[in-house]
Design an enzyme around this catalytic site. Structure first.
Site, PDB file in Angstrom:
ATOM      1  N   HIS A 136       0.655  -1.272   0.205  1.00 37.01           N
ATOM      2  CA  HIS A 136       0.329  -0.111   0.214  1.00 37.01           C
ATOM      3  C   HIS A 136       0.956   1.748  -0.231  1.00 37.01           C
ATOM      4  CE1 HIS A 136      -2.709   3.136   2.057  1.00 37.01           C
ATOM      5  NE2 HIS A 136      -3.547   2.387   1.695  1.00 37.01           N
ATOM      6  N   ASP A 213       2.732  -4.419   7.567  1.00 36.27           N
ATOM      7  CA  ASP A 213       1.810  -4.100   7.971  1.00 36.27           C
ATOM      8  C   ASP A 213       0.580  -5.051   8.179  1.00 36.27           C
ATOM      9  OD1 ASP A 213      -0.354  -2.617   7.027  1.00 36.27           O
ATOM     10  OD2 ASP A 213       0.391  -1.778   4.958  1.00 36.27           O
ATOM     11  N   GLN A 216      -4.899  -5.639   6.476  1.00 33.66           N
ATOM     12  CA  GLN A 216      -5.228  -5.877   6.158  1.00 33.66           C
ATOM     13  C   GLN A 216      -5.462  -7.813   6.940  1.00 33.66           C
ATOM     14  OE1 GLN A 216      -8.099  -4.973   3.927  1.00 33.66           O
ATOM     15  NE2 GLN A 216      -7.214  -3.069   3.558  1.00 33.66           N
ATOM     16  N   LYS A 239     -10.388  -0.791  10.394  1.00 38.31           N
ATOM     17  CA  LYS A 239     -10.532  -2.117   9.945  1.00 38.31           C
ATOM     18  C   LYS A 239     -10.817  -3.340  10.695  1.00 38.31           C
ATOM     19  CE  LYS A 239      -7.473  -0.416   6.417  1.00 38.31           C
ATOM     20  NZ  LYS A 239      -8.258   0.140   5.454  1.00 38.31           N
ATOM     21  N   CYS A 377      -4.859   2.651  -3.505  1.00 37.77           N
ATOM     22  CA  CYS A 377      -3.899   2.933  -2.744  1.00 37.77           C
ATOM     23  C   CYS A 377      -2.305   2.059  -2.798  1.00 37.77           C
ATOM     24  CB  CYS A 377      -3.252   3.792  -1.397  1.00 37.77           C
ATOM     25  SG  CYS A 377      -5.003   4.891  -1.295  1.00 37.77           S
TER      26      CYS A 377
HETATM   27  N1  C6P Z   1      -6.148   0.206   2.919  1.00 37.62           N
HETATM   28  C1  C6P Z   1      -8.158  -0.257   1.423  1.00 37.62           C
HETATM   29  O1  C6P Z   1      -9.269   0.391   0.780  1.00 37.62           O
HETATM   30  P1  C6P Z   1      -4.984   3.073   7.262  1.00 37.62           P
HETATM   31  O2  C6P Z   1      -5.392   4.502   6.357  1.00 37.62           O
HETATM   32  O3  C6P Z   1      -3.619   4.204   7.887  1.00 37.62           O
HETATM   33  O4  C6P Z   1      -6.003   3.424   8.495  1.00 37.62           O
HETATM   34  O5  C6P Z   1      -4.623   1.999   6.277  1.00 37.62           O
HETATM   35  C2  C6P Z   1      -3.615   2.556   5.787  1.00 37.62           C
HETATM   36  C3  C6P Z   1      -2.998   0.973   4.962  1.00 37.62           C
HETATM   37  C4  C6P Z   1      -2.269   0.550   5.206  1.00 37.62           C
HETATM   38  N2  C6P Z   1      -2.292  -0.477   4.273  1.00 37.62           N
HETATM   39  C5  C6P Z   1      -2.671  -1.628   4.282  1.00 37.62           C
HETATM   40  C6  C6P Z   1      -2.500  -2.793   4.022  1.00 37.62           C
HETATM   41  C7  C6P Z   1      -3.438  -0.912   3.729  1.00 37.62           C
HETATM   42  O6  C6P Z   1      -5.007  -1.512   2.916  1.00 37.62           O
HETATM   43  C8  C6P Z   1      -4.448   0.519   4.015  1.00 37.62           C
HETATM   44  C9  C6P Z   1      -5.604   0.960   4.167  1.00 37.62           C
HETATM   45  C10 C6P Z   1      -7.257   0.858   2.547  1.00 37.62           C
HETATM   46  O7  C6P Z   1      -7.597  -1.317   1.122  1.00 37.62           O
HETATM   47  C11 C6P Z   1      -7.506   2.373   2.421  1.00 37.62           C
HETATM   48  S1  C6P Z   1      -6.432   3.094   0.975  1.00 37.62           S
END
Ligand code: C6P
Length: 420
Positions: A136, A213, A216, A239, A377
């Site tokens: 991401h 990370d 997910q 999430k 993203c």
């Molecule tokens: N992906 C998706 O729709 P934040 O925004 O900080 O809570 O998470 C960022 C992030 C980091 N790593 C991974 C693997 C992610 O999937 C995400 C967030 C969302 O896929 C929003 S782009």
């Protein structure tokens, strides 16, 4: 089929109570354009159970005060609840000490903290940071900034067309020059579940530090940071059925101790004069200013809720949804699934020949079906597959097989519409 048998062990089947579970999420009764909401955008953010909504309301109605500051009763109550939330998170991810749990805003902030506080002071020319092609942007851009700030090299482990990491290439790339490996556990654009244990073991055998990370992953499979043997683990509360605005950075205590704070302000200090500041202990050293107290308490409520359901069963339920959706969508004409790794978590990305993903998403919305469309993203992934965007359906513990049927019919409608 509103509840069904999931296989837990070879000889043991359990009923996953999805009908009952759905009652815990009031928003699932919403109608969108006169149709029952089918919410399949859980990788972007999950819906919140009543237990979380109640915990937030309770906190503001009964305990609201600033933490770590007051001697009055409400401040003590708020502090107790906030620190209990830290302990809940510690237990949930199997960390050794509550001081290894830092409350941050999100996965994004957690990764930036590690970049600025761990990597920036340590890295220089000749050092390498290893990431993968399936990251991401939150796990790419902070490392590009570190590359530019320190002169270190950023290297990218490629994937194959199924969406799996090329492990043989990873093994060639990791070396004594590798100072940090930053890798996603589950790809948000492909669903690929990476072989983390193997990766962490290899990285560590070369002396590298590993950041995972977990954005997910953490809502979908049991995570134990000590079993994984990672050094840092980042995730977002929203999430995981918790509120937005709260996230977690787990860091090994000895590493956190050795890192300078990255933001200055209240609560992160022990003493301040104009000449000198003595910093607080971990984790407070990294929590400058008033934290998202309600967010932490809401996150703890979400974790308690999830634990009451058993993550092993949740995982089995979501895997059943994923295989059913994969079977259904694979049967549709001109539809191509993007990401076909044998080990996937609960999402499915796809494109349909001749129909832009945004059109798919917009037409499905008229039928009450919420999916995400775009680059997620993860633009480098889109480049790998030569597409500008994909459509993505992502599942949570409250989704049902019927909803996958609705998605399938919805997609057939979209296809009919474009044939006209
Ligand atoms: N992906 C998706 O729709 P934040 O925004 O900080 O809570 O998470 C960022 C992030 C980091 N790593 C991974 C693997 C992610 O999937 C995400 C967030 C969302 O896929 C929003 S782009």
């Amino acid at each position: 089929m509103s509840s069904f048998m999931v296989k837990r062990e070879e000889n043991e089947s359990v009923q996953f109570p999805v009908t009952q579970i759905r009652k815990d999420f009031p928003i699932l009764d919403t109608e969108i354009h006169g149709r029952k909401l089918v919410y399949l955008d859980n990788a972007a953010t999950t819906q919140k159970p009543v237990a979380v909504l109640n915990a937030l309301a309770w906190y503001y109605q009964h305990d609201n005060a600033n933490v770590h500051r007051g001697v009055h009763t409400l401040s003590e109550q708020a502090t107790r609840a906030f620190e209990a939330a830290r302990e809940t998170v510690r237990h949930f991810i199997g960390a050794g000490h509550a001081q290894e749990i830092i409350f941050v805003r999100s996965t994004t902030e957690a990764i930036n903290l590690v970049a600025q506080s761990f990597a920036r002071p340590r890295l220089g020319p000749g050092d390498e940071i290893l990431i993968t092609e399936m990251e991401h942007h939150s796990n790419i851009v902070p490392w590009q900034m570190i590359r530019d700030q320190t002169g270190a090299t950023l290297r990218v482990v490629p994937i194959n067309n199924k969406g799996e990491l090329l492990m043989d290439v990873f093994e060639q790339m990791v070396s004594s020059r590798t100072r940090l490996v930053a890798i996603t556990q589950v790809s948000n654009a492909l669903g690929t579940l990476n072989p983390l244990r193997e990766i962490i073991h290899k990285a560590k055998s070369h002396g590298a530090t590993v950041l995972v990370d977990g954005a997910q992953a953490v809502a979908h499979l049991p995570v134990n940071v000590r079993d994984l043997d990672c050094d840092f683990y980042a995730f977002s509360g929203h999430k995981l059925y918790g509120p937005t605005g709260i996230g977690i950075l787990y860091g090994r205590a000895d590493l956190l101790e050795s890192m300078p704070p990255w933001q200055g302000g209240g609560d992160m200090i022990r003493s301040v004069t104009f000449e000198h500041t003595e910093y607080n202990d971990i984790p407070y050293k990294f929590e400058a200013g008033t934290p998202d107290i309600a967010g932490a308490i809401g996150l703890a409520a979400a974790i308690h809720y999830l634990e009451s359901l058993n993550l092993v069963q949740v995982h089995a339920h979501e895997q059943a949804l994923l295989s059913y959706a994969t079977e259904k969508l694979s049967g549709l004409p001109n539809l191509r699934i993007i990401g076909e790794a044998p080990r996937k978590s609960s999402l499915i990305s796809f494109v349909v020949d001749g129909i832009h993903p945004h059109d798919i998403g917009t037409i499905l919305d008229t039928q009450g079906i919420a999916i995400r469309t775009g680059h997620h993203c993860a633009m480098p992934i889109m480049n790998h597959y030569g597409v500008a965007a994909t459509a993505r359906a992502s599942f949570a513990l409250y989704n049902t097989m019927e909803e996958i049927d609705v998605l399938e019919s919805g997609l057939l409608e979209v296809m009919k519409w474009f044939k006209k």
